[in-house]
Scaffold this active site. Structure first.
Site, PDB file in Angstrom:
ATOM      1  N   GLY A   1       0.820  -1.217   0.000  1.00  0.00           N
ATOM      2  CA  GLY A   1       0.000   0.000   0.000  1.00  0.00           C
ATOM      3  C   GLY A   1       0.848   1.257   0.000  1.00  0.00           C
ATOM      4  O   GLY A   1       2.013   1.231  -0.379  1.00  0.00           O
TER       5      GLY A   1
ATOM      6  N   HIS B   1       4.389   2.214  -8.082  1.00  0.00           N
ATOM      7  CA  HIS B   1       3.456   1.077  -8.022  1.00  0.00           C
ATOM      8  C   HIS B   1       2.528   1.081  -9.229  1.00  0.00           C
ATOM      9  O   HIS B   1       2.181   0.031  -9.770  1.00  0.00           O
ATOM     10  CB  HIS B   1       2.584   1.164  -6.756  1.00  0.00           C
ATOM     11  CG  HIS B   1       3.334   0.997  -5.477  1.00  0.00           C
ATOM     12  ND1 HIS B   1       3.513   2.031  -4.576  1.00  0.00           N
ATOM     13  CD2 HIS B   1       3.931  -0.074  -4.914  1.00  0.00           C
ATOM     14  CE1 HIS B   1       4.181   1.596  -3.531  1.00  0.00           C
ATOM     15  NE2 HIS B   1       4.450   0.327  -3.708  1.00  0.00           N
TER      16      HIS B   1
END
Ligand code: PAF
Length: 279
Positions: free
Chosen positions: A28, A34
């Protein structure tokens, strides 16, 4: 904009998935690095699954598990904007129903070097959770970022050693305009530390551009860049072989990787660059 389906249990996830899947495991606090992994995953399979799980097994007792950034709403929004269909967000109890875990994947000798020397047990924790996630998601491909070069090396090795029928795909590091590699931990840096942190990538660049003078001159070039920045405490700076991940000898010629890890204030940062040694 897609609204990703959030799956919290292994049963829900298994029931939802069919057909070829590309998987992006994350902890996360998602940034553009990402999202590049997610875009690559979408090229590899029609269904993309992203996991968000801050894995306690890969943090040491004095590390930042409790303060590791957790931003689930912002993460889901970013993933939705990238068209991700499924986000697996298990609880610690779902992933580790019996704690402490009795069976682990061990990362071997390379797992105890560099990051592993500073963070004992870290890579056993990473490989164990990655093996579990791969078993759960059963993807055709899994995508990792090159910024964590040692992690990429060890996961690739695990996939080979354990005959996992999964393609490991690696995406280049995304950088800020001044060269700092994107990392979820960059948000810990105050303004002064943030300015200091750019010498990590500058040191790597100095090494890379001295690759035609050999291993020691390349390392010396990086060291001299680092010496100009008081806020940086160097942990390691090393040139490793891409095939063994062991330090190369002076006189080595060919492709290699320069690795760096340093603490800036209380934040540990890592980075790396490919280097061609020709002298
Ligand atoms: O790179 C990471 O974020 C983590 O090490 C990973 C691969 C998600 C395992 O927890």
């Amino acid at each position: 904009m897609t609204t990703p389906v959030v799956l919290e249990t292994i049963t829900e996830l298994r029931a939802a998935l069919s057909g070829p899947v590309a998987f992006v495991p994350t902890m996360g606090a998602l940034h553009d690095g990402h999202l590049e992994l997610v875009d690559r995953a979408a090229e590899l399979a029609p269904t993309v699954v992203v996991s968000i799980f801050v894995n306690p097994l890969q943090f040491g007792p004095n590390e930042d598990l409790d303060r590791y950034p957790r931003t689930p709403e912002a993460d889901l929004e970013k993933l939705g904007a990238r068209g991700v269909q499924y986000v697996f967000m298990p609880s610690a109890d779902e992933l580790y129903p019996q704690w402490p875990i009795a069976t682990k994947v061990t990362a071997g000798a390379v797992g105890g070097m560099y990051e592993g020397r500073s963070r004992p047990g870290h890579f056993d924790g990473v490989l164990t959770v990655v093996a579990k996630l791969l078993n759960i998601v059963q993807p055709d491909a899994v995508v990792f970022g090159r910024k964590d070069a040692q992690q990429v090396f060890l996961v690739t090795r695990m996939v080979r050693d354990l005959n996992l029928p999964i393609r490991v795909d690696v995406v280049d590091t995304v950088r800020e305009p001044d060269g700092l590699a994107l990392s979820s931990r960059n948000r810990y840096l105050d303004d002064k530390e943030r300015r200091a942190a750019r010498v990590l990538s500058q040191a790597l660049e100095a090494a890379v551009s001295s690759g035609d003078r050999g291993v020691d001159p390349a390392l010396a070039a990086a060291q001299s860049v680092l010496m100009g920045e008081q806020l940086i405490e160097l942990d390691y700076l090393v040139i490793v072989s891409p095939t063994t991940f062991l330090p190369v000898d002076e006189g080595y010629r060919g492709k290699a990787i320069v690795l760096i890890a340093a603490t800036v204030g209380s934040t540990r940062l890592i980075d790396n660059e490919p280097i061609l040694l020709t002298a």
